[in-house]
Design a protein around this motif. Sequence first.
Motif, PDB file in Angstrom:
ATOM      1  N   ARG A   1      68.595  18.365-125.113  1.00 53.56           N
ATOM      2  CA  ARG A   1      69.178  19.617-124.620  1.00 53.56           C
ATOM      3  C   ARG A   1      70.506  19.277-123.970  1.00 53.56           C
ATOM      4  NH1 ARG A   1      66.946  24.646-122.311  1.00 53.56           N
ATOM      5  NH2 ARG A   1      67.996  25.157-120.365  1.00 53.56           N
ATOM      6  N   LEU A   2      71.571  19.747-124.564  1.00 56.01           N
ATOM      7  CA  LEU A   2      72.901  19.531-124.006  1.00 56.01           C
ATOM      8  C   LEU A   2      73.332  20.766-123.229  1.00 56.01           C
ATOM      9  CD1 LEU A   2      74.798  17.887-127.003  1.00 56.01           C
ATOM     10  CD2 LEU A   2      73.269  16.836-125.328  1.00 56.01           C
ATOM     11  N   SER A   3      74.086  20.537-122.163  1.00 55.90           N
ATOM     12  CA  SER A   3      74.626  21.628-121.354  1.00 55.90           C
ATOM     13  C   SER A   3      76.145  21.559-121.341  1.00 55.90           C
ATOM     14  CB  SER A   3      74.116  21.527-119.921  1.00 55.90           C
ATOM     15  OG  SER A   3      72.733  21.696-119.842  1.00 55.90           O
ATOM     16  N   CYS A   4      76.749  22.721-121.246  1.00 59.22           N
ATOM     17  CA  CYS A   4      78.202  22.817-121.088  1.00 59.22           C
ATOM     18  C   CYS A   4      78.454  23.729-119.898  1.00 59.22           C
ATOM     19  CB  CYS A   4      78.848  23.367-122.346  1.00 59.22           C
ATOM     20  SG  CYS A   4      80.632  23.626-122.200  1.00 59.22           S
ATOM     21  N   ALA A   5      78.923  23.151-118.820  1.00 62.23           N
ATOM     22  CA  ALA A   5      79.238  23.920-117.615  1.00 62.23           C
ATOM     23  C   ALA A   5      80.724  24.261-117.625  1.00 62.23           C
ATOM     24  CB  ALA A   5      78.894  23.108-116.379  1.00 62.23           C
ATOM     25  N   ALA A   6      81.028  25.542-117.471  1.00 68.27           N
ATOM     26  CA  ALA A   6      82.409  26.018-117.590  1.00 68.27           C
ATOM     27  C   ALA A   6      82.910  26.592-116.276  1.00 68.27           C
ATOM     28  CB  ALA A   6      82.497  27.069-118.686  1.00 68.27           C
TER      29      ALA A   6
ATOM     30  N   GLN B   1      87.855  24.006-116.830  1.00 65.05           N
ATOM     31  CA  GLN B   1      87.047  22.803-116.971  1.00 65.05           C
ATOM     32  C   GLN B   1      85.814  23.107-117.805  1.00 65.05           C
ATOM     33  OE1 GLN B   1      86.111  20.686-113.389  1.00 65.05           O
ATOM     34  NE2 GLN B   1      88.257  20.455-112.787  1.00 65.05           N
ATOM     35  N   LEU B   2      85.514  22.183-118.705  1.00 69.26           N
ATOM     36  CA  LEU B   2      84.296  22.242-119.496  1.00 69.26           C
ATOM     37  C   LEU B   2      83.635  20.877-119.377  1.00 69.26           C
ATOM     38  CD1 LEU B   2      85.845  23.980-122.606  1.00 69.26           C
ATOM     39  CD2 LEU B   2      84.106  24.993-121.129  1.00 69.26           C
ATOM     40  N   GLN B   3      82.413  20.882-118.922  1.00 65.27           N
ATOM     41  CA  GLN B   3      81.701  19.635-118.666  1.00 65.27           C
ATOM     42  C   GLN B   3      80.436  19.597-119.512  1.00 65.27           C
ATOM     43  OE1 GLN B   3      82.746  17.306-116.273  1.00 65.27           O
ATOM     44  NE2 GLN B   3      81.091  15.911-116.775  1.00 65.27           N
ATOM     45  N   ALA B   4      80.446  18.751-120.539  1.00 71.98           N
ATOM     46  CA  ALA B   4      79.259  18.583-121.382  1.00 71.98           C
ATOM     47  C   ALA B   4      78.390  17.466-120.815  1.00 71.98           C
ATOM     48  CB  ALA B   4      79.657  18.261-122.813  1.00 71.98           C
ATOM     49  N   SER B   5      77.092  17.667-120.865  1.00 69.40           N
ATOM     50  CA  SER B   5      76.164  16.656-120.363  1.00 69.40           C
ATOM     51  C   SER B   5      74.847  16.756-121.118  1.00 69.40           C
ATOM     52  CB  SER B   5      75.931  16.847-118.858  1.00 69.40           C
ATOM     53  OG  SER B   5      75.355  18.113-118.599  1.00 69.40           O
TER      54      SER B   5
ATOM     55  N   GLY C   1      73.461  14.180-123.082  1.00 65.50           N
ATOM     56  CA  GLY C   1      73.291  13.282-124.212  1.00 65.50           C
ATOM     57  C   GLY C   1      72.396  12.106-123.882  1.00 65.50           C
ATOM     58  N   GLY C   2      72.025  11.370-124.900  1.00 67.14           N
ATOM     59  CA  GLY C   2      71.184  10.202-124.692  1.00 67.14           C
ATOM     60  C   GLY C   2      70.670   9.660-126.004  1.00 67.14           C
ATOM     61  N   LEU C   3      69.656   8.819-125.884  1.00 64.99           N
ATOM     62  CA  LEU C   3      69.020   8.185-127.035  1.00 64.99           C
ATOM     63  C   LEU C   3      67.670   8.839-127.275  1.00 64.99           C
ATOM     64  CD1 LEU C   3      68.742   5.906-129.141  1.00 64.99           C
ATOM     65  CD2 LEU C   3      67.821   4.471-127.292  1.00 64.99           C
ATOM     66  N   VAL C   4      67.425   9.214-128.513  1.00 67.26           N
ATOM     67  CA  VAL C   4      66.159   9.854-128.866  1.00 67.26           C
ATOM     68  C   VAL C   4      65.734   9.372-130.246  1.00 67.26           C
ATOM     69  CG1 VAL C   4      67.288  11.878-129.876  1.00 67.26           C
ATOM     70  CG2 VAL C   4      64.962  12.089-128.968  1.00 67.26           C
ATOM     71  N   GLN C   5      64.441   9.353-130.476  1.00 69.15           N
ATOM     72  CA  GLN C   5      63.941   8.975-131.795  1.00 69.15           C
ATOM     73  C   GLN C   5      64.089  10.137-132.774  1.00 69.15           C
ATOM     74  OE1 GLN C   5      59.911   7.571-131.257  1.00 69.15           O
ATOM     75  NE2 GLN C   5      60.609   5.453-131.132  1.00 69.15           N
ATOM     76  N   ALA C   6      64.187   9.791-134.039  1.00 66.90           N
ATOM     77  CA  ALA C   6      64.248  10.823-135.075  1.00 66.90           C
ATOM     78  C   ALA C   6      63.030  11.733-134.946  1.00 66.90           C
ATOM     79  CB  ALA C   6      64.292  10.174-136.450  1.00 66.90           C
ATOM     80  N   GLY C   7      63.287  13.032-135.089  1.00 64.97           N
ATOM     81  CA  GLY C   7      62.238  14.014-134.916  1.00 64.97           C
ATOM     82  C   GLY C   7      62.142  14.565-133.509  1.00 64.97           C
TER      83      GLY C   7
ATOM     84  N   ASN D   1      77.481  30.370-115.841  1.00 68.95           N
ATOM     85  CA  ASN D   1      78.624  29.890-116.641  1.00 68.95           C
ATOM     86  C   ASN D   1      78.268  28.613-117.409  1.00 68.95           C
ATOM     87  OD1 ASN D   1      80.003  32.021-115.546  1.00 68.95           O
ATOM     88  ND2 ASN D   1      81.709  30.817-114.756  1.00 68.95           N
ATOM     89  N   THR D   2      77.131  28.652-118.029  1.00 67.66           N
ATOM     90  CA  THR D   2      76.616  27.474-118.728  1.00 67.66           C
ATOM     91  C   THR D   2      76.122  27.855-120.116  1.00 67.66           C
ATOM     92  OG1 THR D   2      75.962  26.411-116.666  1.00 67.66           O
ATOM     93  CG2 THR D   2      74.904  25.620-118.661  1.00 67.66           C
ATOM     94  N   VAL D   3      76.400  26.993-121.067  1.00 68.37           N
ATOM     95  CA  VAL D   3      75.902  27.156-122.434  1.00 68.37           C
ATOM     96  C   VAL D   3      75.030  25.952-122.761  1.00 68.37           C
ATOM     97  CG1 VAL D   3      76.563  27.188-124.859  1.00 68.37           C
ATOM     98  CG2 VAL D   3      77.781  28.616-123.227  1.00 68.37           C
TER      99      VAL D   3
END
Length: 128
Positions: A19-24, A3-7, A9-15, A77-79
């Motif tokens: 921080r995304l995480s991938c739990a494995a 299992q790989l779980q990416a989390s 994401g969201g809305l951000v202004q330019a600039g 176990n996270t990237v």
Amino acid sequence: DVQLQASGGGLVQAGGSLRLSCAASGFTFVDHAIGWFRQAPGKEREGVGYISNKDGITDYADSVKGRFTISSDNAKNTVILQMNSLKPEDRAIYYCAATIWYRWRANTLLQLGEYNFWGQGTQVTVSS
């Protein structure tokens, strides 16, 4: 099961930053490389960067070099994909993927076909 779980994401202004995480789970984390990929609307999925969990080797696509940083926490176990100075063109669904690591593969791991296991994506939207 792998299992790989990416989390993260969201809305951000330019600039801004995200921080995304991938739990494995389900495989020997330290023996694998974790890659980040993204797919923008109407475009093919492309490599963003990867990290070897064993020795910390990283590589990045030219489009994100100097702005994105990948790190791994073998104990958890996270990237992490730290994205700074985000641009509207960074808008995409971001995926993490895993493949067995050998040093001789270092020059190929920005390619989708090199990965065996994929997680679901997380949406990143950057407003101008």
